[in-house]
Design a protein around this motif. Structure first.
Motif, mmCIF file in Angstrom:
data_model
loop_
_atom_site.group_PDB
_atom_site.id
_atom_site.type_symbol
_atom_site.label_atom_id
_atom_site.label_comp_id
_atom_site.label_asym_id
_atom_site.label_seq_id
_atom_site.Cartn_x
_atom_site.Cartn_y
_atom_site.Cartn_z
ATOM 1 N N UNK A 4 0.797 -1.073 0.052
ATOM 2 C CA UNK A 4 0.042 -0.139 -0.214
ATOM 3 C C UNK A 4 0.683 1.215 0.012
ATOM 4 N N UNK A 5 2.051 1.121 0.230
ATOM 5 C CA UNK A 5 3.080 2.451 0.416
ATOM 6 C C UNK A 5 3.409 2.989 -1.179
ATOM 7 N N UNK A 6 3.425 1.856 -2.070
ATOM 8 C CA UNK A 6 3.642 1.912 -3.502
ATOM 9 C C UNK A 6 2.742 2.793 -4.218
ATOM 10 N N UNK A 7 2.951 3.817 -4.846
ATOM 11 C CA UNK A 7 1.946 4.608 -5.372
ATOM 12 C C UNK A 7 1.691 4.196 -6.783
ATOM 13 N N UNK A 8 2.691 3.822 -7.570
ATOM 14 C CA UNK A 8 2.788 3.870 -8.940
ATOM 15 C C UNK A 8 2.070 4.805 -9.627
ATOM 16 N N UNK A 9 2.148 6.021 -9.232
ATOM 17 C CA UNK A 9 1.834 7.577 -9.817
ATOM 18 C C UNK A 9 2.348 7.609 -11.209
ATOM 19 N N UNK A 10 3.522 7.721 -11.256
ATOM 20 C CA UNK A 10 4.649 7.902 -12.488
ATOM 21 C C UNK A 10 4.109 6.753 -13.512
ATOM 22 N N UNK A 11 4.287 5.552 -13.223
ATOM 23 C CA UNK A 11 4.000 4.596 -13.853
ATOM 24 C C UNK A 11 2.538 4.655 -14.754
ATOM 25 N N UNK A 12 1.562 5.092 -13.991
ATOM 26 C CA UNK A 12 0.185 5.171 -14.252
ATOM 27 C C UNK A 12 0.276 6.385 -15.398
ATOM 28 N N UNK A 13 0.968 7.353 -15.078
ATOM 29 C CA UNK A 13 1.061 8.626 -16.025
ATOM 30 C C UNK A 13 1.459 8.343 -17.666
ATOM 31 N N UNK A 14 2.630 7.446 -17.142
ATOM 32 C CA UNK A 14 3.379 7.045 -18.719
ATOM 33 C C UNK A 14 2.401 6.002 -19.565
ATOM 34 N N UNK A 15 1.629 5.209 -18.651
ATOM 35 C CA UNK A 15 0.752 4.198 -19.554
ATOM 36 C C UNK A 15 -0.345 5.090 -19.796
ATOM 37 N N UNK A 16 -0.759 5.958 -19.387
ATOM 38 C CA UNK A 16 -1.997 6.733 -19.916
ATOM 39 C C UNK A 16 -1.636 7.538 -21.051
ATOM 40 N N UNK A 17 -0.344 8.258 -21.103
ATOM 41 C CA UNK A 17 -0.036 8.800 -22.058
ATOM 42 C C UNK A 17 0.588 8.071 -23.450
ATOM 43 N N UNK A 18 1.003 6.749 -23.277
ATOM 44 C CA UNK A 18 1.150 5.612 -24.304
ATOM 45 C C UNK A 18 -0.132 5.095 -24.629
ATOM 46 N N UNK A 19 -1.196 5.294 -24.034
ATOM 47 C CA UNK A 19 -2.372 4.443 -24.452
ATOM 48 C C UNK A 19 -3.214 5.284 -25.513
ATOM 49 N N UNK A 20 -2.342 5.601 -26.657
ATOM 50 C CA UNK A 20 -2.905 5.885 -27.680
ATOM 51 C C UNK A 20 -1.922 5.510 -29.025
ATOM 52 N N UNK A 21 -2.637 4.874 -30.228
ATOM 53 C CA UNK A 21 -1.713 4.449 -31.241
ATOM 54 C C UNK A 21 -0.765 5.041 -31.733
ATOM 55 N N UNK A 22 -1.158 6.547 -32.082
ATOM 56 C CA UNK A 22 -0.314 7.621 -32.467
ATOM 57 C C UNK A 22 0.933 7.672 -31.796
ATOM 58 N N UNK A 23 0.622 7.871 -30.301
ATOM 59 C CA UNK A 23 1.814 8.244 -29.551
ATOM 60 C C UNK A 23 2.861 7.046 -29.400
ATOM 61 N N UNK A 24 1.952 5.707 -29.334
ATOM 62 C CA UNK A 24 3.115 4.540 -29.530
ATOM 63 C C UNK A 24 3.872 4.612 -30.699
ATOM 64 N N UNK A 25 3.201 4.821 -31.595
ATOM 65 C CA UNK A 25 4.100 5.044 -33.017
ATOM 66 C C UNK A 25 5.009 5.819 -32.866
ATOM 67 N N UNK A 26 4.986 7.224 -32.378
ATOM 68 C CA UNK A 26 5.707 8.077 -32.361
ATOM 69 C C UNK A 26 6.948 7.735 -31.428
#
Length: 97
Positions: free
Chosen positions: A5-27
């Protein structure tokens, strides 16, 4: 990995969100093999310049890529090791030609 419960994963979640679009993955996949300017990216992806610029701005804002100015052009490259690992795990990346 155990539940922590002490691990937040906030940064990892933000990266996954921004990569969650096909165009951004291609870029990101393309930029992993070479740094490119906006013109080369939109030519390779056959997308409008404005669309590519919007996606680049999101990726830059989240710290996935950075731009390096050379004269009047800005060349982008991937700077997030986490994003590199995620994209590498998802696909075999080949450079944009």
């Amino acid at each position: 990995m155990e539940f922590d419960k002490s691990q937040s994963f906030d940064r990892e979640a933000e990266i996954l969100k921004v990569l969650g679009h096909p165009v951004r993955l291609k870029i990101v996949a393309g930029l992993m093999s070479q740094s490119c300017n906006v013109k080369k990216i939109w030519e390779c992806l056959e997308l409008p310049q404005a669309t590519v610029s919007q996606h680049l701005a999101l990726l830059k804002n989240k710290g996935v890529i950075e731009g390096r100015r050379e004269g009047v052009e800005v060349y982008y490259q991937v700077v997030s090791d986490q994003a590199r690992r995620i994209v590498s795990a998802l696909c075999e990346c080949s450079p944009c030609k």
